[in-house]
Design a protein around this motif. Structure first.
Motif, PDB file in Angstrom:
ATOM      1  N   GLN A   1       0.858  -1.086  -0.205  1.00 22.65           N
ATOM      2  CA  GLN A   1       0.060  -0.071  -0.044  1.00 22.65           C
ATOM      3  C   GLN A   1       0.827   1.231   0.138  1.00 22.65           C
ATOM      4  OE1 GLN A   1      -2.121  -1.569   3.660  1.00 22.65           O
ATOM      5  NE2 GLN A   1      -4.039  -0.860   2.582  1.00 22.65           N
ATOM      6  N   PRO A   2       0.429   2.409  -0.501  1.00 27.14           N
ATOM      7  CA  PRO A   2       1.159   3.505  -0.203  1.00 27.14           C
ATOM      8  C   PRO A   2       1.628   3.751   1.077  1.00 27.14           C
ATOM      9  CG  PRO A   2      -0.705   4.009  -1.629  1.00 27.14           C
ATOM     10  CD  PRO A   2      -0.787   2.663  -1.049  1.00 27.14           C
ATOM     11  N   VAL A   3       2.732   4.491   1.070  1.00 23.04           N
ATOM     12  CA  VAL A   3       3.198   5.070   2.366  1.00 23.04           C
ATOM     13  C   VAL A   3       2.319   5.654   3.178  1.00 23.04           C
ATOM     14  CG1 VAL A   3       5.153   6.048   3.574  1.00 23.04           C
ATOM     15  CG2 VAL A   3       5.602   4.827   1.517  1.00 23.04           C
ATOM     16  N   TRP A   4       1.772   6.505   2.658  1.00 19.39           N
ATOM     17  CA  TRP A   4       0.652   7.646   3.269  1.00 19.39           C
ATOM     18  C   TRP A   4      -0.364   6.838   4.149  1.00 19.39           C
ATOM     19  CZ3 TRP A   4      -4.363   7.717   2.743  1.00 19.39           C
ATOM     20  CH2 TRP A   4      -5.010   7.052   1.455  1.00 19.39           C
ATOM     21  N   VAL A   5      -0.669   5.577   3.473  1.00 23.07           N
ATOM     22  CA  VAL A   5      -1.801   4.941   4.246  1.00 23.07           C
ATOM     23  C   VAL A   5      -1.185   4.398   5.366  1.00 23.07           C
ATOM     24  CG1 VAL A   5      -2.997   2.605   4.109  1.00 23.07           C
ATOM     25  CG2 VAL A   5      -2.921   4.187   2.080  1.00 23.07           C
ATOM     26  N   HIS A   6       0.058   3.980   5.483  1.00 27.66           N
ATOM     27  CA  HIS A   6       0.591   3.337   6.779  1.00 27.66           C
ATOM     28  C   HIS A   6       1.000   4.267   7.674  1.00 27.66           C
ATOM     29  CE1 HIS A   6       1.107  -0.302   4.595  1.00 27.66           C
ATOM     30  NE2 HIS A   6       2.012   0.172   3.796  1.00 27.66           N
ATOM     31  N   LEU A   7       1.146   5.822   7.268  1.00 26.63           N
ATOM     32  CA  LEU A   7       1.609   6.862   7.991  1.00 26.63           C
ATOM     33  C   LEU A   7       0.040   7.188   8.619  1.00 26.63           C
ATOM     34  CD1 LEU A   7       3.898   8.864   6.101  1.00 26.63           C
ATOM     35  CD2 LEU A   7       4.373   7.845   8.422  1.00 26.63           C
ATOM     36  N   ALA A   8      -0.762   6.966   8.142  1.00 22.64           N
ATOM     37  CA  ALA A   8      -2.178   7.467   8.400  1.00 22.64           C
ATOM     38  C   ALA A   8      -2.739   6.680   9.685  1.00 22.64           C
ATOM     39  CB  ALA A   8      -3.249   7.522   7.238  1.00 22.64           C
ATOM     40  N   TRP A   9      -2.648   5.328   9.412  1.00 25.43           N
ATOM     41  CA  TRP A   9      -2.948   4.285  10.313  1.00 25.43           C
ATOM     42  C   TRP A   9      -2.050   4.794  11.739  1.00 25.43           C
ATOM     43  CZ3 TRP A   9      -6.563   0.966  11.450  1.00 25.43           C
ATOM     44  CH2 TRP A   9      -7.445   0.726  10.364  1.00 25.43           C
ATOM     45  N   VAL A  10      -0.773   4.829  11.596  1.00 23.88           N
ATOM     46  CA  VAL A  10       0.106   4.927  12.875  1.00 23.88           C
ATOM     47  C   VAL A  10      -0.343   6.337  13.498  1.00 23.88           C
ATOM     48  CG1 VAL A  10       2.388   5.216  13.601  1.00 23.88           C
ATOM     49  CG2 VAL A  10       1.789   3.503  12.099  1.00 23.88           C
ATOM     50  N   ILE A  11      -0.296   7.246  12.949  1.00 23.04           N
ATOM     51  CA  ILE A  11      -0.463   8.775  13.325  1.00 23.04           C
ATOM     52  C   ILE A  11      -1.865   8.776  13.860  1.00 23.04           C
ATOM     53  CG2 ILE A  11      -0.657  11.046  12.678  1.00 23.04           C
ATOM     54  CD1 ILE A  11       1.650  10.705  11.016  1.00 23.04           C
ATOM     55  N   GLY A  12      -2.814   8.209  13.124  1.00 22.40           N
ATOM     56  CA  GLY A  12      -4.272   8.302  13.391  1.00 22.40           C
ATOM     57  C   GLY A  12      -4.564   7.408  14.899  1.00 22.40           C
ATOM     58  N   SER A  13      -4.010   6.372  15.143  1.00 26.24           N
ATOM     59  CA  SER A  13      -4.199   5.374  16.100  1.00 26.24           C
ATOM     60  C   SER A  13      -3.345   6.202  17.394  1.00 26.24           C
ATOM     61  CB  SER A  13      -3.541   4.144  16.013  1.00 26.24           C
ATOM     62  OG  SER A  13      -1.970   4.005  15.979  1.00 26.24           O
ATOM     63  N   ALA A  14      -2.269   6.906  17.154  1.00 29.53           N
ATOM     64  CA  ALA A  14      -1.868   7.654  18.240  1.00 29.53           C
ATOM     65  C   ALA A  14      -2.541   8.652  18.547  1.00 29.53           C
ATOM     66  CB  ALA A  14      -0.051   8.272  17.748  1.00 29.53           C
ATOM     67  N   VAL A  15      -3.179   9.504  17.823  1.00 26.91           N
ATOM     68  CA  VAL A  15      -4.072  10.592  17.986  1.00 26.91           C
ATOM     69  C   VAL A  15      -5.232  10.225  18.871  1.00 26.91           C
ATOM     70  CG1 VAL A  15      -5.620  12.564  17.357  1.00 26.91           C
ATOM     71  CG2 VAL A  15      -3.123  12.402  16.088  1.00 26.91           C
ATOM     72  N   VAL A  16      -5.736   9.201  18.422  1.00 28.36           N
ATOM     73  CA  VAL A  16      -7.002   8.521  19.097  1.00 28.36           C
ATOM     74  C   VAL A  16      -6.692   7.953  20.629  1.00 28.36           C
ATOM     75  CG1 VAL A  16      -8.676   6.813  19.107  1.00 28.36           C
ATOM     76  CG2 VAL A  16      -8.172   8.012  16.987  1.00 28.36           C
ATOM     77  N   LEU A  17      -5.564   7.131  20.610  1.00 25.41           N
ATOM     78  CA  LEU A  17      -5.123   6.711  21.972  1.00 25.41           C
ATOM     79  C   LEU A  17      -4.731   7.799  22.780  1.00 25.41           C
ATOM     80  CD1 LEU A  17      -3.283   3.625  20.516  1.00 25.41           C
ATOM     81  CD2 LEU A  17      -5.589   3.597  22.066  1.00 25.41           C
ATOM     82  N   GLY A  18      -4.060   8.764  22.161  1.00 19.50           N
ATOM     83  CA  GLY A  18      -3.713   9.861  22.939  1.00 19.50           C
ATOM     84  C   GLY A  18      -4.933  10.577  23.774  1.00 19.50           C
ATOM     85  N   ALA A  19      -5.933  10.883  22.890  1.00 18.17           N
ATOM     86  CA  ALA A  19      -6.939  11.763  23.466  1.00 18.17           C
ATOM     87  C   ALA A  19      -7.418  10.721  24.498  1.00 18.17           C
ATOM     88  CB  ALA A  19      -7.941  11.685  22.121  1.00 18.17           C
ATOM     89  N   LEU A  20      -7.625   9.309  24.368  1.00 15.12           N
ATOM     90  CA  LEU A  20      -8.364   8.615  25.156  1.00 15.12           C
ATOM     91  C   LEU A  20      -7.527   8.646  26.687  1.00 15.12           C
ATOM     92  CD1 LEU A  20     -10.193   6.041  26.038  1.00 15.12           C
ATOM     93  CD2 LEU A  20      -8.618   4.511  25.056  1.00 15.12           C
ATOM     94  N   ALA A  21      -6.242   8.694  26.614  1.00 11.80           N
ATOM     95  CA  ALA A  21      -5.346   8.667  27.671  1.00 11.80           C
ATOM     96  C   ALA A  21      -5.785  10.030  28.421  1.00 11.80           C
ATOM     97  CB  ALA A  21      -3.877   8.673  27.388  1.00 11.80           C
ATOM     98  N   LEU A  22      -5.753  11.188  27.522  1.00 12.21           N
ATOM     99  CA  LEU A  22      -5.926  12.423  28.212  1.00 12.21           C
ATOM    100  C   LEU A  22      -7.300  12.659  28.918  1.00 12.21           C
ATOM    101  CD1 LEU A  22      -4.816  15.430  28.278  1.00 12.21           C
ATOM    102  CD2 LEU A  22      -6.118  15.904  26.152  1.00 12.21           C
TER     103      LEU A  22
END
Length: 284
Positions: free
Chosen positions: A251-272
């Motif tokens: 898959q394109p690199v941006w897809v992998h980046l989107a998954w990693v960064i998106g999950s980090a943002v969601v989990l960070g919001a949950l922790a906050l």
């Protein structure tokens, strides 16, 4: 009868110069050093975080290290990336998850919240400590792969791989914080293992996804750890070898980046949210 002349008053002692810690930056450095010393004083932590990935690579990566993939990539290099990714995710989850949960259970985070000690310094200390430990993992495994596995690459490729792996510490630290503040302190270690081990297995870190059933490859596409591994593979392996190794079309690199960064943002919001809820509960 003579009287002694009054002695002259003693000069007042000069006020002591205030102890300087270098300001916020100095506090952050001190916090990082303290965290690192604490980690190194805990043998089981150092062994679990640093030695286990090295041993796993020695057992699973070195026996077939010289075997080539279709485009010439050695299996030793592919397994090096897999085991490094495993070690990085493990480090992030347990440093920011189990450790913070333990300190939370002891009331340490609550004590810090009642002092002028900035929260960001506490987080910065743990982050720098995790990055240093991650660098130790990468260096130790690289030395083993080069000396015993015959792995060789250009300096730029080594640098790109190291940067990607260290970035994983920041990305998955949010998962650790989410575990620390959502789970009960005593259960955090169990929860971390229940999350981490299936993630690592289903992401192909232990066994290449190409050697696992199709259902595992279907599940892997929805795991941020799988996409993190894809980013790491792509820094040092041709696209055709990555596809062969994981048994799936790239898959394109941006897809992998989107998954990693998106999950980090969601989990960070949950922790906050969980952290703020706990703070409100304490005040109430």
């Amino acid at each position: 009868m003579t009287t002694r002349p009054a002695s002259p008053p003693r000069p007042a002692a000069a006020p002591r110069a205030p102890h300087r810690n270098g300001g916020p930056g100095g506090l952050a450095v001190l916090a990082a050093v303290t965290e690192l010393r604490t980690s190194m004083r805990t043998p089981e932590f150092a062994v679990g975080v640093i030695a286990v990935p090295v041993l796993l690579y020695a057992m699973f990566g070195l026996p077939n290290a010289a075997s080539p993939l279709p485009e010439g990539t050695r299996v030793g290099l592919a397994m090096l990336v897999s085991m490094c990714a495993y070690g990085i995710v493990s480090l992030a989850i347990f440093t920011f998850g189990e450790d913070v949960a333990r300190e939370r259970g002891r009331g340490w985070t609550r004590t810090l919240g009642a002092t002028p000690y900035p929260t960001w310094v506490y987080l910065a200390g743990k982050t720098v400590n995790a990055l240093l430990l991650a660098a130790l993992i990468v260096v130790a495994m690289t030395v083993l792969a080069v000396l015993a596995g015959g792995v060789g690459m250009a300096v730029t490729s080594w640098a790109a791989l190291a940067a990607t792996l260290l970035g994983g510490v920041l990305a998955f630290s949010t998962l650790g914080f989410a575990i620390a503040f959502v789970a009960r302190p005593r259960a955090a270690a169990v929860v971390a293992n229940l999350i981490f081990l299936p993630l690592s297995f289903a992401s192909g870190f232990f066994i290449p996804l190409g050697d696992l059933p199709q259902i595992m490859r279907d599940i892997a596409q929805y795991l941020p750890t799988y996409h993190f591994g894809q980013l790491a593979y792509r820094t040092v392996m041709p696209e055709a070898d990555v596809e062969f190794w994981v048994g799936m079309a790239s898959q394109p690199v941006w897809v992998h980046l989107a998954w990693v960064i998106g999950s980090a943002v969601v989990l960070g919001a949950l922790a906050l949210v969980a952290g703020r809820r706990e703070a409100v509960t304490r005040r109430g």
